[in-house]
Design a protein around this motif. Structure first.
Motif, PDB file in Angstrom:
ATOM      1  N   ILE A  74      16.708  38.855  28.935  1.00 23.21           N
ATOM      2  CA  ILE A  74      17.890  39.159  28.122  1.00 23.21           C
ATOM      3  C   ILE A  74      17.943  40.616  27.678  1.00 23.21           C
ATOM      4  O   ILE A  74      18.829  40.997  26.921  1.00 23.21           O
ATOM      5  CB  ILE A  74      17.956  38.241  26.880  1.00 23.21           C
ATOM      6  N   ASN A  75      17.018  41.425  28.169  1.00 23.57           N
ATOM      7  CA  ASN A  75      16.996  42.831  27.781  1.00 23.57           C
ATOM      8  C   ASN A  75      16.581  43.669  28.986  1.00 23.57           C
ATOM      9  O   ASN A  75      15.634  43.329  29.687  1.00 23.57           O
ATOM     10  CB  ASN A  75      16.021  43.046  26.621  1.00 23.57           C
ATOM     11  N   GLY A  76      17.287  44.774  29.238  1.00 22.85           N
ATOM     12  CA  GLY A  76      16.987  45.598  30.410  1.00 22.85           C
ATOM     13  C   GLY A  76      17.695  45.038  31.621  1.00 22.85           C
ATOM     14  O   GLY A  76      18.922  45.044  31.703  1.00 22.85           O
ATOM     15  N   THR A  77      16.922  44.510  32.556  1.00 22.55           N
ATOM     16  CA  THR A  77      17.505  43.785  33.686  1.00 22.55           C
ATOM     17  C   THR A  77      17.747  42.355  33.241  1.00 22.55           C
ATOM     18  O   THR A  77      16.807  41.590  33.066  1.00 22.55           O
ATOM     19  CB  THR A  77      16.566  43.806  34.906  1.00 22.55           C
ATOM     20  N   ILE A  78      19.005  42.011  33.027  1.00 23.63           N
ATOM     21  CA  ILE A  78      19.304  40.700  32.446  1.00 23.63           C
ATOM     22  C   ILE A  78      19.616  39.667  33.527  1.00 23.63           C
ATOM     23  O   ILE A  78      20.027  40.006  34.633  1.00 23.63           O
ATOM     24  CB  ILE A  78      20.467  40.788  31.442  1.00 23.63           C
ATOM     25  N   GLY A  79      19.360  38.403  33.188  1.00 24.77           N
ATOM     26  CA  GLY A  79      19.758  37.312  34.055  1.00 24.77           C
ATOM     27  C   GLY A  79      18.720  36.806  35.029  1.00 24.77           C
ATOM     28  O   GLY A  79      19.015  35.945  35.850  1.00 24.77           O
ATOM     29  N   LYS A  80      17.494  37.300  34.944  1.00 26.14           N
ATOM     30  CA  LYS A  80      16.436  36.743  35.785  1.00 26.14           C
ATOM     31  C   LYS A  80      15.994  35.409  35.177  1.00 26.14           C
ATOM     32  O   LYS A  80      15.820  35.301  33.966  1.00 26.14           O
ATOM     33  CB  LYS A  80      15.251  37.701  35.881  1.00 26.14           C
ATOM     34  N   LYS A 114      21.290  30.323  37.490  1.00 28.77           N
ATOM     35  CA  LYS A 114      21.283  31.276  38.604  1.00 28.77           C
ATOM     36  C   LYS A 114      22.686  31.466  39.183  1.00 28.77           C
ATOM     37  O   LYS A 114      22.909  32.401  39.963  1.00 28.77           O
ATOM     38  CB  LYS A 114      20.352  30.776  39.730  1.00 28.77           C
ATOM     39  N   SER A 115      23.613  30.594  38.806  1.00 29.10           N
ATOM     40  CA  SER A 115      24.949  30.621  39.399  1.00 29.10           C
ATOM     41  C   SER A 115      25.723  31.872  39.004  1.00 29.10           C
ATOM     42  O   SER A 115      25.443  32.513  37.984  1.00 29.10           O
ATOM     43  CB  SER A 115      25.741  29.376  38.978  1.00 29.10           C
ATOM     44  N   ARG A 116      26.704  32.190  39.827  1.00 28.50           N
ATOM     45  CA  ARG A 116      27.548  33.355  39.570  1.00 28.50           C
ATOM     46  C   ARG A 116      28.274  33.219  38.231  1.00 28.50           C
ATOM     47  O   ARG A 116      28.489  34.202  37.519  1.00 28.50           O
ATOM     48  CB  ARG A 116      28.553  33.519  40.710  1.00 28.50           C
ATOM     49  N   GLU A 117      28.634  31.983  37.872  1.00 30.08           N
ATOM     50  CA  GLU A 117      29.359  31.753  36.623  1.00 30.08           C
ATOM     51  C   GLU A 117      28.546  32.204  35.409  1.00 30.08           C
ATOM     52  O   GLU A 117      29.043  32.926  34.547  1.00 30.08           O
ATOM     53  CB  GLU A 117      29.727  30.266  36.486  1.00 30.08           C
ATOM     54  N   PHE A 118      27.278  31.785  35.352  1.00 30.21           N
ATOM     55  CA  PHE A 118      26.442  32.178  34.207  1.00 30.21           C
ATOM     56  C   PHE A 118      26.116  33.662  34.259  1.00 30.21           C
ATOM     57  O   PHE A 118      26.144  34.355  33.229  1.00 30.21           O
ATOM     58  CB  PHE A 118      25.147  31.366  34.193  1.00 30.21           C
ATOM     59  N   GLN A 119      25.815  34.182  35.449  1.00 29.73           N
ATOM     60  CA  GLN A 119      25.464  35.594  35.584  1.00 29.73           C
ATOM     61  C   GLN A 119      26.644  36.496  35.189  1.00 29.73           C
ATOM     62  O   GLN A 119      26.463  37.514  34.516  1.00 29.73           O
ATOM     63  CB  GLN A 119      25.008  35.890  37.020  1.00 29.73           C
ATOM     64  N   ASN A 120      27.835  36.116  35.586  1.00 32.20           N
ATOM     65  CA  ASN A 120      29.023  36.886  35.187  1.00 32.20           C
ATOM     66  C   ASN A 120      29.253  36.795  33.683  1.00 32.20           C
ATOM     67  O   ASN A 120      29.660  37.769  33.041  1.00 32.20           O
ATOM     68  CB  ASN A 120      30.266  36.379  35.931  1.00 32.20           C
ATOM     69  N   LEU A 387      25.959  26.187  45.704  1.00 38.22           N
ATOM     70  CA  LEU A 387      25.719  26.202  44.259  1.00 38.22           C
ATOM     71  C   LEU A 387      27.002  26.115  43.435  1.00 38.22           C
ATOM     72  O   LEU A 387      27.156  25.187  42.622  1.00 38.22           O
ATOM     73  CB  LEU A 387      24.901  27.450  43.891  1.00 38.22           C
ATOM     74  N   PRO A 388      27.962  27.024  43.593  1.00 39.26           N
ATOM     75  CA  PRO A 388      29.169  26.938  42.756  1.00 39.26           C
ATOM     76  C   PRO A 388      30.008  25.701  43.050  1.00 39.26           C
ATOM     77  O   PRO A 388      30.664  25.165  42.153  1.00 39.26           O
ATOM     78  CB  PRO A 388      29.932  28.225  43.104  1.00 39.26           C
ATOM     79  N   LYS A 389      29.970  25.225  44.312  1.00 39.46           N
ATOM     80  CA  LYS A 389      30.751  24.047  44.666  1.00 39.46           C
ATOM     81  C   LYS A 389      30.193  22.793  44.014  1.00 39.46           C
ATOM     82  O   LYS A 389      30.940  21.924  43.541  1.00 39.46           O
ATOM     83  CB  LYS A 389      30.792  23.884  46.187  1.00 39.46           C
ATOM     84  N   PHE A 390      28.862  22.678  43.976  1.00 35.85           N
ATOM     85  CA  PHE A 390      28.232  21.548  43.294  1.00 35.85           C
ATOM     86  C   PHE A 390      28.468  21.616  41.784  1.00 35.85           C
ATOM     87  O   PHE A 390      28.766  20.618  41.137  1.00 35.85           O
ATOM     88  CB  PHE A 390      26.726  21.531  43.558  1.00 35.85           C
ATOM     89  N   MET A 391      28.306  22.831  41.223  1.00 34.95           N
ATOM     90  CA  MET A 391      28.383  22.983  39.772  1.00 34.95           C
ATOM     91  C   MET A 391      29.796  22.742  39.227  1.00 34.95           C
ATOM     92  O   MET A 391      29.965  22.332  38.089  1.00 34.95           O
ATOM     93  CB  MET A 391      27.899  24.378  39.360  1.00 34.95           C
TER      94      MET A 391
END
Length: 410
Positions: A74-80, A114-120, A387-391
């Motif tokens: 959550i700090n620096g490079t976020i979303g890992k 890991k999905s695009r939705e959460f990362q965005n 992933l996005p289709k299932f989610m």
């Protein structure tokens, strides 16, 4: 399939972050101080630079983590994202932990994060210009579309099968790279290549001669990068972020150390070695940042582009990987490994017969590395398509489809 919308915080018994501050390090400690940069591809990765603490410090600062815990940078490079698997760690503030309750499948939520939705979502609400930061409130208030638990299990099993195959391929690639490195050091650093009788050259009394780089085997020589490699820097062409955003994402666009974007055209087609030129130009061990690339791609002006001339691309890469470039770097604020300095780096080059023997040894290793990477590219594309289709519920798994958790069938 019915999906229920729920906040992430309602799926967790607790969402918190790590230690705000620096613990007392103990180089002999058995517990690691882990931050967001230790989270990679679903795992907590312990690096050479990861600090350790003793048991007393661990007991003082440890968090209540379990096998139902997910970690997010959550700090620096976020979303890992990573799964906690009972590692002995003290968590730093650049990572947050999500202790899931039993209403959700851990692997399903892992893939959802890991999905695009959460990362965005976290990119949208991140603060800070130089160093990005995501608040715990932002994490807690992410809206999750959740199907029934049984269906979560089915989805996560399919995605995990793909993930397992990707990780297995990465391990095989790492083993092949390590094998080629070990062989290179034995032949070209220790000079224990097989002589005409198959015995290790130096320890069997092979003749050594003096050189400007110390003793080397007879008939070997000293050559520079300029003599052993061809540069293609004149072809590279930088594209601004704005220009890249206008283009369709097809071909990789390489920066100094990694792929930084995808664009709709390419300027290289083939196998090349990329060396970081400015910004991040050396590893923690002092070696250059190297990318072994092939196919169609574009390169910015932050990486040198080389191909082997007297030696193969792969042998050139191994030479460079075992070179300390610190003496060749200029610039205090913005480190740079310029072309002149790169070209001046000297190598101990073997005689032609030995080079041919070595390159025949490693040829199959790197062929397999390219095959495995190509397979992973397809698997990642498949995972990221599903992933996005299932989610979202756009794609459902029919009840009569058998989901095997032990093997991948695609």
């Amino acid at each position: 399939m019915e999906y229920k919308e729920i906040l992430l915080k309602d799926l967790a018994s607790k969402i918190g972050d790590g230690l705000h501050g620096t613990p007392s390090y103990d180089p002999k400690g058995d517990f690691y101080f882990v931050n967001g940069n230790n989270l990679e591809e679903g795992n907590i990765v312990i690096k050479d630079t990861t600090k350790t603490v003793n048991r007393e410090t661990f007991e003082k600062y440890k968090k209540d983590l379990s096998k139902r815990t997910l970690l997010v940078s959550i700090n620096g490079t976020i979303g890992k994202i990573a799964k906690f698997n009972n590692e002995n760690i003290v968590l730093g503030k650049s990572a947050c932990y999500i202790n899931l309750n039993d209403t959700a499948d851990k692997n399903y939520i892992y893939f959802l994060l890991k999905s695009r939705e959460f990362q965005n979502y976290i990119q949208q609400y991140a603060t800070g210009t130089t160093i990005k930061n995501v608040s715990l409130k932002t994490i807690r208030n992410f809206k999750v579309k959740l199907p029934a638990l049984k269906y979560q299990n089915r989805v996560s099993t399919i995605l995990q099968n793909i993930e397992n195959k990707i990780q297995l391929n990465y391990k095989m690639i790492a083993n092949l790279e390590e094998l080629s490195q070990t062989l290179f050091k034995r032949w070209f650093i220790d000079f224990e290549f097989p002589d005409r009788n198959g015995a290790p050259y130096k320890s069997s009394g092979g003749e050594m001669i003096d050189s400007e780089l110390g003793e080397i085997p007879k008939n070997w020589s000293i050559k520079t990068v300029k003599e052993t490699a061809e540069s293609f820097n004149s072809i590279r062409k930088p594209l601004s972020k704005l220009e890249r955003e206008k283009r369709e994402s097809i071909y990789p666009y390489y920066g100094a150390t990694k792929i930084i974007d995808y664009v709709d055209n390419y300027i290289f087609d083939g196998k090349y070695i990329l060396i970081g030129e400015d910004g991040t130009v050396q590893t923690e061990a002092g070696n250059p940042f190297i990318q072994y690339v092939w196919g169609k791609f574009w390169v910015s002006n932050h990486a040198h582009i080389l191909k082997g001339k007297l030696i193969s691309d792969e042998l050139l890469m191994l030479y460079l990987k075992n070179t300390n470039v610190a003496p060749y770097i200029t610039g205090a604020v913005q480190p740079k490994l310029n072309k002149k300095n790169l070209n001046s780096i000297k190598f101990v080059i073997a005689d032609k017969e030995t080079i041919i023997k070595f390159e025949n040894f490693i040829k199959s290793y790197f062929q397999k590395i390219r095959i495995l990477n190509k397979e992973n590219k397809k698997l990642i594309e498949l995972r990221d398509t599903l992933l996005p289709k299932f989610m979202s519920g756009e794609l459902e798994i029919p009840d009569d489809i058998e989901v095997n958790s032990d093997e991948l069938s695609i």
